[in-house]
Write a protein that holds these residues in place. Sequence first.
Motif, PDB file in Angstrom:
ATOM      1  N   GLN A  24       0.828  -1.205   0.000  1.00 30.48           N
ATOM      2  CA  GLN A  24       0.000   0.000   0.000  1.00 30.48           C
ATOM      3  C   GLN A  24       0.865   1.260   0.000  1.00 30.48           C
ATOM      4  O   GLN A  24       0.571   2.241  -0.696  1.00 30.48           O
ATOM      5  CB  GLN A  24      -0.930  -0.007   1.209  1.00 30.48           C
ATOM      6  CG  GLN A  24      -2.047  -1.039   1.116  1.00 30.48           C
ATOM      7  CD  GLN A  24      -2.842  -1.112   2.396  1.00 30.48           C
ATOM      8  OE1 GLN A  24      -2.284  -1.186   3.484  1.00 30.48           O
ATOM      9  NE2 GLN A  24      -4.175  -1.093   2.261  1.00 30.48           N
ATOM     10  N   LEU A  25       1.949   1.236   0.778  1.00 26.72           N
ATOM     11  CA  LEU A  25       2.834   2.402   0.840  1.00 26.72           C
ATOM     12  C   LEU A  25       3.533   2.617  -0.505  1.00 26.72           C
ATOM     13  O   LEU A  25       3.727   3.765  -0.929  1.00 26.72           O
ATOM     14  CB  LEU A  25       3.858   2.226   1.960  1.00 26.72           C
ATOM     15  CG  LEU A  25       3.278   2.168   3.385  1.00 26.72           C
ATOM     16  CD1 LEU A  25       4.399   2.003   4.399  1.00 26.72           C
ATOM     17  CD2 LEU A  25       2.470   3.421   3.706  1.00 26.72           C
ATOM     18  N   GLU A  26       3.936   1.544  -1.152  1.00 18.54           N
ATOM     19  CA  GLU A  26       4.556   1.672  -2.472  1.00 18.54           C
ATOM     20  C   GLU A  26       3.567   2.229  -3.486  1.00 18.54           C
ATOM     21  O   GLU A  26       3.934   3.008  -4.378  1.00 18.54           O
ATOM     22  CB  GLU A  26       5.086   0.308  -2.920  1.00 18.54           C
ATOM     23  CG  GLU A  26       6.309  -0.142  -2.127  1.00 18.54           C
ATOM     24  CD  GLU A  26       6.685  -1.586  -2.399  1.00 18.54           C
ATOM     25  OE1 GLU A  26       5.959  -2.234  -3.192  1.00 18.54           O
ATOM     26  OE2 GLU A  26       7.682  -2.064  -1.824  1.00 18.54           O
ATOM     27  N   ARG A  27       2.307   1.854  -3.344  1.00 18.88           N
ATOM     28  CA  ARG A  27       1.265   2.374  -4.229  1.00 18.88           C
ATOM     29  C   ARG A  27       1.091   3.877  -4.012  1.00 18.88           C
ATOM     30  O   ARG A  27       0.964   4.645  -4.981  1.00 18.88           O
ATOM     31  CB  ARG A  27      -0.056   1.637  -3.939  1.00 18.88           C
ATOM     32  CG  ARG A  27      -1.284   2.196  -4.611  1.00 18.88           C
ATOM     33  CD  ARG A  27      -1.227   2.071  -6.108  1.00 18.88           C
ATOM     34  NE  ARG A  27      -2.477   2.510  -6.719  1.00 18.88           N
ATOM     35  CZ  ARG A  27      -2.616   2.766  -8.009  1.00 18.88           C
ATOM     36  NH1 ARG A  27      -1.586   2.603  -8.849  1.00 18.88           N
ATOM     37  NH2 ARG A  27      -3.777   3.158  -8.489  1.00 18.88           N
ATOM     38  N   ILE A  28       1.092   4.286  -2.755  1.00 16.68           N
ATOM     39  CA  ILE A  28       0.980   5.722  -2.453  1.00 16.68           C
ATOM     40  C   ILE A  28       2.161   6.481  -3.047  1.00 16.68           C
ATOM     41  O   ILE A  28       2.001   7.541  -3.674  1.00 16.68           O
ATOM     42  CB  ILE A  28       0.918   5.945  -0.925  1.00 16.68           C
ATOM     43  CG1 ILE A  28      -0.419   5.430  -0.376  1.00 16.68           C
ATOM     44  CG2 ILE A  28       1.095   7.422  -0.573  1.00 16.68           C
ATOM     45  CD1 ILE A  28      -0.515   5.468   1.139  1.00 16.68           C
ATOM     46  N   ALA A  29       3.369   5.950  -2.853  1.00 14.86           N
ATOM     47  CA  ALA A  29       4.564   6.621  -3.376  1.00 14.86           C
ATOM     48  C   ALA A  29       4.534   6.716  -4.890  1.00 14.86           C
ATOM     49  O   ALA A  29       5.062   7.661  -5.488  1.00 14.86           O
ATOM     50  CB  ALA A  29       5.812   5.868  -2.920  1.00 14.86           C
ATOM     51  N   GLU A  30       3.896   5.752  -5.521  1.00 12.91           N
ATOM     52  CA  GLU A  30       3.848   5.709  -6.982  1.00 12.91           C
ATOM     53  C   GLU A  30       2.901   6.753  -7.562  1.00 12.91           C
ATOM     54  O   GLU A  30       3.214   7.382  -8.598  1.00 12.91           O
ATOM     55  CB  GLU A  30       3.407   4.313  -7.435  1.00 12.91           C
ATOM     56  CG  GLU A  30       3.276   4.149  -8.934  1.00 12.91           C
ATOM     57  CD  GLU A  30       2.750   2.774  -9.322  1.00 12.91           C
ATOM     58  OE1 GLU A  30       2.382   2.599 -10.499  1.00 12.91           O
ATOM     59  OE2 GLU A  30       2.686   1.880  -8.455  1.00 12.91           O
ATOM     60  N   ILE A  31       1.751   6.967  -6.918  1.00 16.60           N
ATOM     61  CA  ILE A  31       0.740   7.843  -7.526  1.00 16.60           C
ATOM     62  C   ILE A  31       0.602   9.201  -6.840  1.00 16.60           C
ATOM     63  O   ILE A  31       0.029  10.131  -7.417  1.00 16.60           O
ATOM     64  CB  ILE A  31      -0.641   7.144  -7.540  1.00 16.60           C
ATOM     65  CG1 ILE A  31      -1.120   6.867  -6.104  1.00 16.60           C
ATOM     66  CG2 ILE A  31      -0.583   5.861  -8.337  1.00 16.60           C
ATOM     67  CD1 ILE A  31      -2.519   6.264  -6.047  1.00 16.60           C
TER      68      ILE A  31
END
Length: 222
Positions: free
Chosen positions: A20-27
């Motif tokens: 989830q954190l990687e997803r946040i950092a991505e978008i």
Amino acid sequence: MNIAEQLRKFAFLAPFSSTQLERIAEIAPRVHIGPGEAVFRTGDPSGAMYLILEGKVKVHRQDEEGGEVILNQLEAGQVFGELALLSSEPRMATITAETDCEFLMIDRAMLVETVSGAPPEAILKLFAVLSNQIRAVNEREFREMLSQRTLAAEMEAERQKALTQMVAGVAHELNTPMGIINTAASIIEREIKKPSIQALGEQEETHYVVEDIQEALELIKG
């Protein structure tokens, strides 16, 4: 350190998974603000929260006289705007960059998506973080109110002190020989204007006494 580990240092995001954190950092977009620039102002719509990646900001608003009241200062690793984001209420304060700043901006849609995919334990931890932040805000509001009351009490004390000094100065003046004479003259002048004393001035045996008193008063006053 990867981006997920970096974001996990923010208490608000710590309950979420690495995915989830990687997803946040991505978008999530990154925002750069220079010193003296406002991120948002009091009354602005609350559309996003901000994670401070670099720099320092101040949280402030205006008092009733239009002066600036600094409520808090935040730096890298801290978050602002999250409470208004959840409640959809207008911004309650202005955020201004004090240094060059870089933020990660998370809007409401992104937060809802992240929370909806989190397990119940993570959501409970998130609520605990929010509860602590609300408590901290309440404590700051209480300290601000206490500070204002203390300032009002100090101003009243100064006013009373000035009044006491003025009264003391008058009392000192009255206690000097000239002050005593002037006070006595005022009392005598007031008394001889009474009808009973004026009547004595019309009698032959006391006429000159009253005239002498009036002449003495004129000499004192002159």
